[in-house]
Design a protein around this motif. Structure first.
Motif, PDB file in Angstrom:
ATOM      1  N   THR A  58     -94.725  -6.162-149.943  1.00  0.00           N
ATOM      2  CA  THR A  58     -95.978  -5.829-149.267  1.00  0.00           C
ATOM      3  C   THR A  58     -95.734  -4.958-148.045  1.00  0.00           C
ATOM      4  O   THR A  58     -96.508  -4.044-147.768  1.00  0.00           O
ATOM      5  CB  THR A  58     -96.701  -7.118-148.828  1.00  0.00           C
ATOM      6  N   ILE A  59     -94.670  -5.243-147.326  1.00  0.00           N
ATOM      7  CA  ILE A  59     -94.339  -4.488-146.110  1.00  0.00           C
ATOM      8  C   ILE A  59     -93.174  -3.570-146.477  1.00  0.00           C
ATOM      9  O   ILE A  59     -92.066  -3.701-145.980  1.00  0.00           O
ATOM     10  CB  ILE A  59     -94.009  -5.453-144.954  1.00  0.00           C
ATOM     11  N   ALA A  60     -93.473  -2.647-147.356  1.00  0.00           N
ATOM     12  CA  ALA A  60     -92.437  -1.819-147.979  1.00  0.00           C
ATOM     13  C   ALA A  60     -91.709  -0.916-146.995  1.00  0.00           C
ATOM     14  O   ALA A  60     -90.572  -0.529-147.237  1.00  0.00           O
ATOM     15  CB  ALA A  60     -93.052  -0.983-149.103  1.00  0.00           C
ATOM     16  N   GLY A  61     -92.323  -0.572-145.873  1.00  0.00           N
ATOM     17  CA  GLY A  61     -91.677   0.322-144.919  1.00  0.00           C
ATOM     18  C   GLY A  61     -90.583  -0.336-144.108  1.00  0.00           C
ATOM     19  O   GLY A  61     -89.777   0.340-143.482  1.00  0.00           O
ATOM     20  N   ALA A  62     -90.550  -1.657-144.103  1.00  0.00           N
ATOM     21  CA  ALA A  62     -89.551  -2.377-143.307  1.00  0.00           C
ATOM     22  C   ALA A  62     -88.269  -2.536-144.119  1.00  0.00           C
ATOM     23  O   ALA A  62     -88.310  -2.941-145.273  1.00  0.00           O
ATOM     24  CB  ALA A  62     -90.080  -3.749-142.904  1.00  0.00           C
TER      25      ALA A  62
END
Length: 136
Positions: A58-62
């Motif tokens: 869900t928090i793919a940028g991290a």
């Protein structure tokens, strides 16, 4: 009585201000929730517990490292819990604590404010920047 120079008085005032700033609960909270992935993580967990893999997708940028470090800091702050279930592979779940849940109305209010007012802030910045460019 010793006299102090203006520079010494200014330096003492700066040290005093920094100490008050560091102790201010509001500033400490804003420092934490202002970190890059914190609000996203808390919003994801507001809907219920999530597995680490779900959060990572869900928090793919991290990056994995940043997500793990942020989750550990939030656990240390008492805002979420980490539950490890022995399995193959090991299952790790994260959930908001009651303290973390009590923060959600604050984040929701900030989200509403931002959605209602960021266009005005953007316009004000553009107007300011145009005015500053003309002054130079």
């Amino acid at each position: 009585m010793t006299t102090r120079t203006a520079a010494q008085r200014h330096a003492e005032a700066r040290v005093s201000h920094r100490a008050r700033f560091a102790d201010c609960p509001t500033n400490r909270l804003l420092d934490r929730i202002g970190e890059k992935w914190v609000a996203l993580i808390l919003k994801e967990l507001a809907d219920g517990p999530r597995r680490y893999g779900e959060l990572a997708r869900t928090i793919a940028g991290a990056s994995q490292k940043m997500l793990t470090q942020t989750l550990r800091r939030l656990e240390r702050d008492g805002l979420l819990t980490r539950t490890v279930t022995p399995a193959v592979p090991v299952r790790v779940d994260y959930a908001l604590t009651p303290l973390g849940q009590s923060l959600m109305p604050v984040l929701q209010a900030m989200t509403r404010w931002a959605e209602q007012n960021m266009n005005q802030m953007d316009a004000a910045r553009e107007e300011y920047d145009a005015h500053e460019t003309q002054r130079r």
